[in-house]
Design an enzyme around this catalytic site. Structure first.
Site, short mmCIF file in Angstrom:
data_model
loop_
_atom_site.label_atom_id
_atom_site.label_comp_id
_atom_site.label_asym_id
_atom_site.label_seq_id
_atom_site.Cartn_x
_atom_site.Cartn_y
_atom_site.Cartn_z
N GLU A 166 0.89 -1.18 0.00
CA GLU A 166 0.00 0.00 0.00
C GLU A 166 0.91 1.21 0.00
O GLU A 166 1.60 1.46 0.99
CB GLU A 166 -0.86 0.01 1.27
CG GLU A 166 -1.80 -1.17 1.41
CD GLU A 166 -2.94 -1.12 0.42
OE1 GLU A 166 -3.22 -0.04 -0.11
OE2 GLU A 166 -3.53 -2.18 0.15
N CYS A 186 -3.14 8.72 3.34
CA CYS A 186 -2.81 8.21 2.00
C CYS A 186 -3.99 8.42 1.04
O CYS A 186 -3.81 8.41 -0.17
CB CYS A 186 -2.47 6.73 2.09
SG CYS A 186 -3.71 5.80 2.99
P1 NAP Z 1 8.39 4.59 4.71
O1 NAP Z 1 9.56 5.43 5.00
O2 NAP Z 1 8.43 3.74 3.49
O3 NAP Z 1 8.20 3.69 6.01
C1 NAP Z 1 7.13 2.81 6.13
C2 NAP Z 1 7.49 1.68 7.05
O4 NAP Z 1 8.53 0.92 6.47
C3 NAP Z 1 8.03 2.12 8.42
O5 NAP Z 1 7.56 1.21 9.37
C4 NAP Z 1 9.52 2.00 8.26
O6 NAP Z 1 10.18 1.80 9.47
C5 NAP Z 1 9.61 0.77 7.39
N1 NAP Z 1 10.81 0.63 6.61
C6 NAP Z 1 11.63 1.60 6.14
N2 NAP Z 1 12.63 1.04 5.43
C7 NAP Z 1 12.44 -0.31 5.46
C8 NAP Z 1 13.12 -1.41 4.91
N3 NAP Z 1 14.22 -1.26 4.17
N4 NAP Z 1 12.64 -2.65 5.14
C9 NAP Z 1 11.52 -2.82 5.88
N5 NAP Z 1 10.83 -1.81 6.42
C10 NAP Z 1 11.27 -0.57 6.21
O7 NAP Z 1 7.06 5.41 4.62
P2 NAP Z 1 6.50 6.50 5.63
O8 NAP Z 1 7.28 7.74 5.42
O9 NAP Z 1 6.38 5.96 7.01
O10 NAP Z 1 5.00 6.65 5.12
C11 NAP Z 1 4.59 7.65 4.25
C12 NAP Z 1 4.15 7.05 2.96
O11 NAP Z 1 3.22 6.00 3.20
C13 NAP Z 1 3.41 8.03 2.09
O12 NAP Z 1 3.96 8.01 0.82
C14 NAP Z 1 1.98 7.53 2.06
O13 NAP Z 1 1.31 7.76 0.86
C15 NAP Z 1 2.15 6.08 2.30
N6 NAP Z 1 0.95 5.54 2.93
C16 NAP Z 1 0.15 4.70 2.22
C17 NAP Z 1 -0.98 4.15 2.79
C18 NAP Z 1 -1.86 3.20 2.04
O14 NAP Z 1 -2.70 2.59 2.68
N7 NAP Z 1 -1.70 3.03 0.76
C19 NAP Z 1 -1.30 4.48 4.10
C20 NAP Z 1 -0.49 5.34 4.79
C21 NAP Z 1 0.65 5.86 4.19
P3 NAP Z 1 10.90 2.98 10.28
O15 NAP Z 1 9.85 3.96 10.64
O16 NAP Z 1 11.46 2.30 11.46
O17 NAP Z 1 11.92 3.57 9.36
#
Ligand code: NAP
Length: 516
Positions: free
Chosen positions: A256, A295
């Site tokens: 997602e 999102c």
């Molecule tokens: P992110 O940086 O990709 O992080 C998301 C999750 O992934 C966090 O728990 C993060 O942990 C973890 N993570 C980071 N690097 C990883 C890796 N290499 N391997 C495994 N896990 C890893 O995203 P974000 O900044 O938190 O979220 C914002 C984005 O999410 C936005 O673009 C938004 O559109 C999207 N979003 C989508 C939805 C949907 O339902 N489609 C819902 C909400 C948000 P850490 O925090 O510990 O780094």
């Protein structure tokens, strides 16, 4: 300062080494630390598979539904505490906090009900039985059985309660144990939820574990019968999909990710009409609720050119009345974004979008009410406007994850609206607001192939509907292309990700004994 332990292998364990400090986004006051150094993630997955899985699979759907109800009840009993924590740790107003926490409780209750409805069975029939020959005994039937691995859930920072619960509810009802990893910056709420659930002994051992801090090597230990459900940025989603262990073991991955959700105003809607006001209200809500960090928030606002000025004025008028500041204050309508890096990302995103058009509201700079001077990750809401017919490449490609939207004037033709919306290259939800059924149908069918959900805004549903930004457990959530290609929830549809579909082929009476 408190270090938040993980809950793995049926016990609380603190990470060692580098710890991340979690702060109040409104004051930058440190709240806790988290890290997962030295924790044995491989053993945590194995514990869930060997202890949690068999325990859950021994239960019927109705019994698993009762577990979800117990989880929801436990959270409900601590609702106020969770709301307070969400305000201090997530930059949420109380309304934003309810959106997350009540969303979690509601989704657990919805899946509890589905479990009750499925009853005392452990196998699901998938569709009707199929006669396979003239001899009526030779029969086929598809069934769904729980996968025997672990469901690894990785969540984004914006919904620490709902994100945990909406994924866990579906996996647990399907019969799969969960290891959940919240985004570190806002993980206090998820951590407290696990404390509440373990104190209430709401779940069997190994059914739900929590990893605080970085994922580290967590996903390097996934096996062929495990699944990974990820919510977050496209980049992280892509890197998870391409992990060698995931590819080698054909691990199911649900992503997602980002989305440039659009809302189209129909040419039949005149300023001041009920549908107009409803549209303005929904755009405004999506820009400011959770400081735009949803999102599903409307990012692109398509308006017929001949009424773009009026819509801009109406939105600017309403945006001017939004008080930005410390969400602990009742007078504040919009809190900060979640982290310093999120604020930086919003600022650079706004600068990029503004090159496609012009800023019509908000510079980003704000005197936040009730926050210490110079502290907090605050921005104003920002409205940008592009010219009709301008290519505006960034508006259709850059998701700015904050209180930011762009006005995109169009001719009022359904085909043009659908073409502009589809430039987002796959989204979670887009909407059309119109009382003209023919226009609505043309836009809906034009944009449907590019979305997981399409919202039909009309004055007739205004009272009942929470708007396009709210994900309901009965409807699918996810979208193709840049939205990640995933699909979650959707009532019983969501269970399929956590279950193996098997075609049974044989004697009808025997098959019917298996699938009652
Ligand atoms: P992110 O940086 O990709 O992080 C998301 C999750 O992934 C966090 O728990 C993060 O942990 C973890 N993570 C980071 N690097 C990883 C890796 N290499 N391997 C495994 N896990 C890893 O995203 P974000 O900044 O938190 O979220 C914002 C984005 O999410 C936005 O673009 C938004 O559109 C999207 N979003 C989508 C939805 C949907 O339902 N489609 C819902 C909400 C948000 P850490 O925090 O510990 O780094």
């Amino acid at each position: 300062m408190r270090t938040l332990p993980s809950y793995l292998c049926g016990a609380w364990a603190e990470g060692k080494g580098d710890l991340e400090t979690l702060v109040n986004p409104a004051t930058e006051e440190p709240l806790a630390q988290a890290g997962a150094g030295g924790l044995d993630r491989k053993a945590a997955l194995e514990h869930a598979r060997t202890k949690g899985g068999p325990g859950l699979r021994a239960l019927t759907f109705a019994e698993r539904g009762a577990l979800l109800q117990a989880m929801g009840d436990a959270l409900q009993a601590h609702r106020n505490e969770l709301l307070d924590l969400s305000v201090t740790s997530g930059g949420n107003t109380r309304g934003d906090a309810k959106f997350d926490v009540d969303g979690a409780i509601f989704t657990l209750a919805a899946y509890a009900d589905l479990g009750k409805g499925l009853g005392e069975v452990k196998v699901l029939a998938d569709g009707e039985g199929i006669p396979l020959a003239r001899n009526p005994r030779f029969h086929g039937q598809h069934i769904l059985v729980p996968r025997t691995g672990v469901a690894v859930h990785v969540n984004a920072f914006n919904f620490p309660a709902w994100g945990l619960a909406e994924k866990a509810a579906v996996a647990l009802l399907a019969g799969m144990p969960v290891v959940t990893k919240p985004a570190t910056s806002s993980a206090l709420v998820a951590h407290r939820i696990l404390e509440i659930l373990t104190e209430a002994q709401a779940l069997p051992e190994g059914a739900l574990s929590l990893l605080m801090g970085a994922a580290g090597d967590l996903l390097e230990h996934v096996g062929p019968f495990d699944v990974v459900a990820f919510t977050g940025s496209s980049d992280t989603g892509a890197s998870i999909r391409s992990l060698p262990q995931v590819i080698k073991n054909s691990v199911r991955v649900n992503v997602e990710a980002d989305s440039l959700n659009a809302a189209v105003l129909g040419p039949d809607v005149a300023a001041g009409e009920e549908t107009w006001d409803y549209f303005v209200k929904d755009v405004l809500r999506d820009m400011t609720q959770k400081a735009g960090q949803k999102c599903t928030a409307i990012r692109r606002v398509l308006v017929p050119s001949d009424r773009a000025d009026r819509l801009r004025d109406d939105l600017v008028d309403r945006l001017s009345a939004i008080t930005v500041g410390n969400p602990a204050l009742e007078s504040v309508r919009m809190g900060p974004v979640a982290t310093a890096s999120q604020l930086e990302d919003v600022r650079s995103g706004v600068a990029q979008l503004a090159r496609d058009g012009r800023l019509v509201f908000g510079s980003g700079e704000v005197q936040a009410v009730g926050a210490p001077p110079g502290k907090g990750f605050f921005t104003t809401p920002v409205l940008i406007e592009v010219e009709a017919g301008a290519p505006a490449p960034s508006v259709h490609s850059r998701e700015v994850f904050g209180p930011v939207a762009t006005l995109v004037p169009y001719s009022g033709r359904a085909e043009e609206a659908a073409e502009l919306v589809s430039r987002g290259r796959g989204g979670l939800v887009s909407s059309v607001y119109s009382e003209d059924a023919a226009f609505t149908a043309d836009v809906v069918l034009g944009i449907a192939p590019f979305h997981g959900r399409v919202f039909l805004g009309s004055a007739k549903i205004a009272e009942a509907s929470p708007g396009p930004g709210t994900v309901l457990p009965m409807l699918v959530h996810g979208g193709p292309g840049r939205a990640g290609g995933g699909e979650e929830l959707g009532g019983l549809r969501g269970l399929a990700f956590y279950m193996q579909r098997v075609a049974l082929e044989g004697s009808r009476p025997v098959i019917e004994k298996i699938v009652r």
